[in-house]
Design a protein around this motif. Structure first.
Motif, PDB file in Angstrom:
ATOM      1  N   ALA A   1       0.833  -1.211   0.000  1.00  0.00           N
ATOM      2  CA  ALA A   1       0.000   0.000   0.000  1.00  0.00           C
ATOM      3  C   ALA A   1       0.864   1.255   0.000  1.00  0.00           C
ATOM      4  CB  ALA A   1      -0.937  -0.010   1.210  1.00  0.00           C
ATOM      5  N   HIS A   2       1.975   1.214   0.736  1.00  0.00           N
ATOM      6  CA  HIS A   2       2.899   2.358   0.706  1.00  0.00           C
ATOM      7  C   HIS A   2       3.465   2.542  -0.703  1.00  0.00           C
ATOM      8  CE1 HIS A   2       2.963   3.410   4.951  1.00  0.00           C
ATOM      9  NE2 HIS A   2       2.953   2.121   5.228  1.00  0.00           N
ATOM     10  N   GLY A   3       3.817   1.430  -1.344  1.00  0.00           N
ATOM     11  CA  GLY A   3       4.290   1.534  -2.718  1.00  0.00           C
ATOM     12  C   GLY A   3       3.232   2.122  -3.627  1.00  0.00           C
ATOM     13  N   ALA A   4       1.978   1.692  -3.428  1.00  0.00           N
ATOM     14  CA  ALA A   4       0.881   2.226  -4.242  1.00  0.00           C
ATOM     15  C   ALA A   4       0.705   3.724  -4.015  1.00  0.00           C
ATOM     16  CB  ALA A   4      -0.409   1.481  -3.925  1.00  0.00           C
ATOM     17  N   SER A   5       0.887   4.179  -2.773  1.00  0.00           N
ATOM     18  CA  SER A   5       0.743   5.622  -2.513  1.00  0.00           C
ATOM     19  C   SER A   5       1.842   6.411  -3.214  1.00  0.00           C
ATOM     20  CB  SER A   5       0.760   5.900  -1.004  1.00  0.00           C
ATOM     21  OG  SER A   5       2.045   5.713  -0.442  1.00  0.00           O
ATOM     22  N   LEU A   6       3.053   5.833  -3.292  1.00  0.00           N
ATOM     23  CA  LEU A   6       4.125   6.498  -4.034  1.00  0.00           C
ATOM     24  C   LEU A   6       3.816   6.557  -5.523  1.00  0.00           C
ATOM     25  CD1 LEU A   6       7.152   4.879  -2.176  1.00  0.00           C
ATOM     26  CD2 LEU A   6       6.647   7.330  -2.240  1.00  0.00           C
ATOM     27  N   LEU A   7       3.019   5.610  -5.991  1.00  0.00           N
ATOM     28  CA  LEU A   7       2.610   5.585  -7.400  1.00  0.00           C
ATOM     29  C   LEU A   7       1.287   6.321  -7.617  1.00  0.00           C
ATOM     30  CD1 LEU A   7       3.535   1.863  -8.200  1.00  0.00           C
ATOM     31  CD2 LEU A   7       4.829   3.918  -8.810  1.00  0.00           C
ATOM     32  N   ARG A   8       0.775   6.994  -6.570  1.00  0.00           N
ATOM     33  CA  ARG A   8      -0.430   7.837  -6.641  1.00  0.00           C
ATOM     34  C   ARG A   8      -1.684   7.014  -6.918  1.00  0.00           C
ATOM     35  NH1 ARG A   8       1.526  11.429  -3.946  1.00  0.00           N
ATOM     36  NH2 ARG A   8      -0.254  12.771  -4.467  1.00  0.00           N
TER      37      ARG A   8
ATOM     38  N   LEU B   1      -0.366  10.974  -0.317  1.00  0.00           N
ATOM     39  CA  LEU B   1      -1.204  11.270  -1.469  1.00  0.00           C
ATOM     40  C   LEU B   1      -1.743  12.702  -1.466  1.00  0.00           C
ATOM     41  CD1 LEU B   1      -3.209   7.916  -1.562  1.00  0.00           C
ATOM     42  CD2 LEU B   1      -1.763   8.775  -3.416  1.00  0.00           C
ATOM     43  N   GLY B   2      -1.454  13.452  -0.389  1.00  0.00           N
ATOM     44  CA  GLY B   2      -1.924  14.827  -0.319  1.00  0.00           C
ATOM     45  C   GLY B   2      -3.357  14.976   0.154  1.00  0.00           C
ATOM     46  N   LEU B   3      -3.918  13.929   0.765  1.00  0.00           N
ATOM     47  CA  LEU B   3      -5.297  13.975   1.264  1.00  0.00           C
ATOM     48  C   LEU B   3      -5.285  14.503   2.695  1.00  0.00           C
ATOM     49  CD1 LEU B   3      -6.369  10.465  -0.109  1.00  0.00           C
ATOM     50  CD2 LEU B   3      -6.738  12.703  -1.176  1.00  0.00           C
TER      51      LEU B   3
ATOM     52  N   ALA C   1       4.057  14.077  13.973  1.00  0.00           N
ATOM     53  CA  ALA C   1       4.648  14.899  12.911  1.00  0.00           C
ATOM     54  C   ALA C   1       3.845  14.755  11.622  1.00  0.00           C
ATOM     55  CB  ALA C   1       6.104  14.502  12.689  1.00  0.00           C
ATOM     56  N   ARG C   2       3.435  13.534  11.315  1.00  0.00           N
ATOM     57  CA  ARG C   2       2.610  13.324  10.122  1.00  0.00           C
ATOM     58  C   ARG C   2       1.241  13.981  10.280  1.00  0.00           C
ATOM     59  NH1 ARG C   2       4.257   6.896   9.442  1.00  0.00           N
ATOM     60  NH2 ARG C   2       6.384   7.278   8.727  1.00  0.00           N
ATOM     61  N   HIS C   3       0.713  13.949  11.498  1.00  0.00           N
ATOM     62  CA  HIS C   3      -0.565  14.619  11.760  1.00  0.00           C
ATOM     63  C   HIS C   3      -0.427  16.127  11.519  1.00  0.00           C
ATOM     64  CE1 HIS C   3      -4.050  15.457  14.815  1.00  0.00           C
ATOM     65  NE2 HIS C   3      -4.409  15.664  13.564  1.00  0.00           N
ATOM     66  N   ALA C   4       0.680  16.699  11.984  1.00  0.00           N
ATOM     67  CA  ALA C   4       0.902  18.133  11.789  1.00  0.00           C
ATOM     68  C   ALA C   4       0.953  18.472  10.304  1.00  0.00           C
ATOM     69  CB  ALA C   4       2.194  18.561  12.483  1.00  0.00           C
ATOM     70  N   THR C   5       1.641  17.649   9.521  1.00  0.00           N
ATOM     71  CA  THR C   5       1.724  17.889   8.076  1.00  0.00           C
ATOM     72  C   THR C   5       0.351  17.783   7.422  1.00  0.00           C
ATOM     73  OG1 THR C   5       3.997  17.075   8.023  1.00  0.00           O
ATOM     74  CG2 THR C   5       2.795  17.105   5.935  1.00  0.00           C
ATOM     75  N   ALA C   6      -0.424  16.795   7.856  1.00  0.00           N
ATOM     76  CA  ALA C   6      -1.771  16.645   7.304  1.00  0.00           C
ATOM     77  C   ALA C   6      -2.629  17.857   7.644  1.00  0.00           C
ATOM     78  CB  ALA C   6      -2.416  15.369   7.838  1.00  0.00           C
TER      79      ALA C   6
ATOM     80  N   GLU D   1       7.786  21.458   7.250  1.00  0.00           N
ATOM     81  CA  GLU D   1       8.295  22.784   6.864  1.00  0.00           C
ATOM     82  C   GLU D   1       7.932  23.122   5.422  1.00  0.00           C
ATOM     83  OE1 GLU D   1      12.206  24.297   8.911  1.00  0.00           O
ATOM     84  OE2 GLU D   1      12.526  22.260   8.191  1.00  0.00           O
ATOM     85  N   ARG D   2       8.072  22.146   4.535  1.00  0.00           N
ATOM     86  CA  ARG D   2       7.765  22.403   3.125  1.00  0.00           C
ATOM     87  C   ARG D   2       6.276  22.720   2.932  1.00  0.00           C
ATOM     88  NH1 ARG D   2      11.340  18.033   2.415  1.00  0.00           N
ATOM     89  NH2 ARG D   2       9.630  16.564   2.041  1.00  0.00           N
ATOM     90  N   VAL D   3       5.420  21.949   3.601  1.00  0.00           N
ATOM     91  CA  VAL D   3       3.980  22.161   3.448  1.00  0.00           C
ATOM     92  C   VAL D   3       3.550  23.494   4.065  1.00  0.00           C
ATOM     93  CG1 VAL D   3       1.693  21.197   3.986  1.00  0.00           C
ATOM     94  CG2 VAL D   3       3.573  19.675   3.372  1.00  0.00           C
ATOM     95  N   MET D   4       4.312  23.961   5.063  1.00  0.00           N
ATOM     96  CA  MET D   4       3.971  25.218   5.745  1.00  0.00           C
ATOM     97  C   MET D   4       4.535  26.457   5.038  1.00  0.00           C
ATOM     98  SD  MET D   4       2.086  25.088   8.594  1.00  0.00           S
ATOM     99  CE  MET D   4       2.666  26.473   9.584  1.00  0.00           C
TER     100      MET D   4
END
Length: 413
Positions: free
Chosen positions: A261-268, A315-317, A345-350, A387-390
Motif C-alpha cells: 500500500a505504501h508503494g501504491a501511494s508512491l505511485l499515486r 497522497l496529499g489527502l 509529525a505526520r498529523h501536523a503535516t496533514a 516545513e515544506r507544506v507550511m
C-alpha cells in the motif's frame, strides 16, 4: 520571481528575521571567525543571494556561511562552480570509510573460529531477548541500541559456525531477526546505506536457514527501505513476490499488503491503497503464530490505520489523513514515544495540508521535543516535510513560530 528558499529558511532558523539583520550578523560572525576586521557582507549582497540567481560566494565567505548556518553553500541554494571541493572533503572521506567499517564489522568477521559446544538452549535465550529490544527501540530510539545489537549479532554468528543440525538452523533464524532489527535501527537513524546492507544480511541468513517465513519477512524489510527511497515500483515488486507464495503465513501477508500500500501511494494509486489495507484488515485477526519477530501488527494500536493515514498524507489527502491521525493518536500509548512522535509529525503535516496551520504548529511543539530526545531521523524527516507544506505561511506569525519551534531539531541534525 523564484527565491532562494533554502538560504531564507536557514537564516530564519538562527533567528535572522530580515535580510539586513542577516547581512549584519554574518559580517560580525566572519570578522570574528577569520580575525579580519575588513570582512563584510552587504544587505544588497544578501538580497541577491536570496534571489533567483544567487551566484557563488568567495571561498572565505563560504567558510563563514558554513560556520554560521551549519551548511555549505550548495546546500543553501547556491550553484557550485566546476571544481568546487568542500574544504573538509578529505576528512569526510576518512569518516565515511571508518563509518562503513563500523556498520559492517559485526557481520563480516573472518573465520573460521575455534569450534565450541553450542547448547540448544542458547536459541531460546537469544529469542527471549528480542522482545525486550523491540520495546527498548520504541522508548529509546535507534542510536543507543545499535551498539548493543551489533555485538549480540556477532556472537550469534560465531555460535552458528560451530553449531550443527536444528541448533544451527535455530541460530540462523534468530540471527536473521537480529540482523533485521539492526537494519531497522539504521533506517530509523536515517542511514539508508547501512540499512540496506543489514537488510541484505537478513535476506542471506533467511535463505541459509531455508525458512520461507523469514525469507518473506526479509523481503518486506527490503521493501521498507525502498519506501524511504521513494521507489514505489520497487516496493510493489518485492511485496508482490512475497504474496505470490500461497503458503505464506497471515502475519507476513499482512506485512506485505500494508507495505505494498505504501508503494501504491508512491505511485499515486489511492484505490490500491484502500484495497490492500482493507484486505490486510480482514487477515489480521488470523495472525496467531508464536514467531518472535514481525509482531508490530499485533503490538501497535491501530496498526493498519497508521499505514492508511501515512499513505493518505503521501497522497496529499490532508483532511482525511488528519482525521485518521486524530483517531490513531487517541489509542497510541505515551510509552511508545518515538512512534508517537513520528505519527504526530505526520498529523501536523496533514493539518497544514488541510489549511489548518495553527493546529499544525501546536502539534509540532511536542514533536520537536521528542525528536531531540530520541534522535530519530524519521521524525526529523517528517518535520522537514512539515516545513515544506507550511511554506505558504512562512512570512506569517505562525510560520515564524514554526521556525523557532524547529530550531533545536535542525541544530541537532
Amino acid at each position: 520571481m523564484r527565491r532562494n528558499d533554502a538560504l531564507r529558511a536557514a537564516r530564519l532558523r538562527v533567528g535572522w528575521r530580515t535580510m539586513e539583520a542577516a547581512a549584519a550578523a554574518l559580517t560580525r560572525h566572519g570578522r570574528q571567525l577569520l580575525d579580519d576586521a575588513h570582512f563584510n557582507v552587504s544587505s544588497r549582497t544578501w538580497r541577491r543571494w536570496e534571489g533567483p540567481e544567487p551566484g557563488w560566494p568567495l571561498e572565505e565567505t563560504a567558510l563563514v556561511l558554513h560556520d554560521a548556518l551549519g551548511k555549505w553553500p550548495e546546500d543553501l541554494g547556491f550553484t557550485a562552480p566546476p571544481g568546487w571541493i568542500r574544504p573538509e572533503h578529505h576528512d569526510e572521506t576518512r569518516m565515511q570509510t571508518a563509518g562503513f567499517l563500523a556498520v559492517t564489522a559485526a557481520a563480516l568477521v573472518p573465520g573460521p573460529n575455534a569450534t565450541q559446544h553450542v547448547d540448544p538452549g542458547l536459541v531460546d535465550y537469544f529469542q527471549s531477548q528480542l522482545e525486550g529490544h523491540y520495546r527498548a527501540d520504541m522508548l529509546l530510539g535507534p542510536h543507543d541500541l545499535i551498539g548493543t545489537l551489533g555485538p549480540q549479532y556477532q556472537l550469534i554468528d560465531k555460535l552458528t559456525r560451530s553449531a550443527t543440525g536444528e541448533t544451527r538452523r535455530g541460530l540462523l533464524r534468530v540471527g536473521a531477526a537480529y540482523a533485521a532489527l539492526v537494519g531497522w535501527l539504521y533506517q530509523d537513524a536515517g542511514d539508508l546505506g547501512a540499512a540496506t546492507f543489514w537488510r541484505g544480511i537478513t535476506q542471506e541468513i533467511a535463505l541459509r536457514a531455508r525458512d520461507p517465513y523469514l525469507i518473506g519477512y526479509a523481503m518486506v524489510n527490503s521493501a521498507q527501505v525502498r519506501t524511504d527511497l521513494g521507489d514505489g515500483a520497487g516496493v510493489v515488486d518485492l511485496c508482490v513476490a512475497v504474496l505470490g507464495d500461497d503458503q505464506v503465513v497471515p502475519k507476513i501477508r499482512v506485512m506485505a499488503m500494508q507495505q505494498q500500500a505504501h508503494g501504491a501511494s508512491l505511485l499515486r494509486d489511492r484505490n490500491a491503497v484502500d484495497r490492500l489495507i482493507d484486505e490486510a484488515g480482514r487477515i489480521l485477526p488470523r495472525v496467531d503464530d508464536d514467531l518472535p519477530w514481525g509482531n508490530a501488527c499485533r503490538r501497535t494500536p491501530g496498526y493498519l490505520e497508521v499505514q492508511r493515514a501515512t499513505c493518505y498524507g503521501r497522497l496529499g489527502l490532508g483532511a482525511e489523513a488528519s482525521d485518521l491521525w486524530s483517531q490513531v493518536l487517541d489509542v497510541v500509548p505515551a510509552t511508545a514515544r518515538r512512534d508517537r512522535g513520528v505519527y504526530m509529525a505526520r498529523h501536523a503535516t496533514a493539518a497544514a495540508a488541510a489549511r489548518e496551520p495553527e493546529q499544525a504548529v501546536e502539534i509540532a511543539r511536542d514533536v520537536a521535543v521528542i525528536a531531540v530526545e530520541t534522535g530519530s531521523a524519521r521524525m526529523r524527516r517528517e518535520l522537514a516535510t512539515l516545513e515544506r507544506v507550511m511554506r505558504p505561511w512562512q512570512d506569517a506569525p505562525v510560520g515564524r513560530d514554526l521556525a523557532e519551534i524547529l530550531a533545536p531539531v535542525t541544530e541537532g541534525s
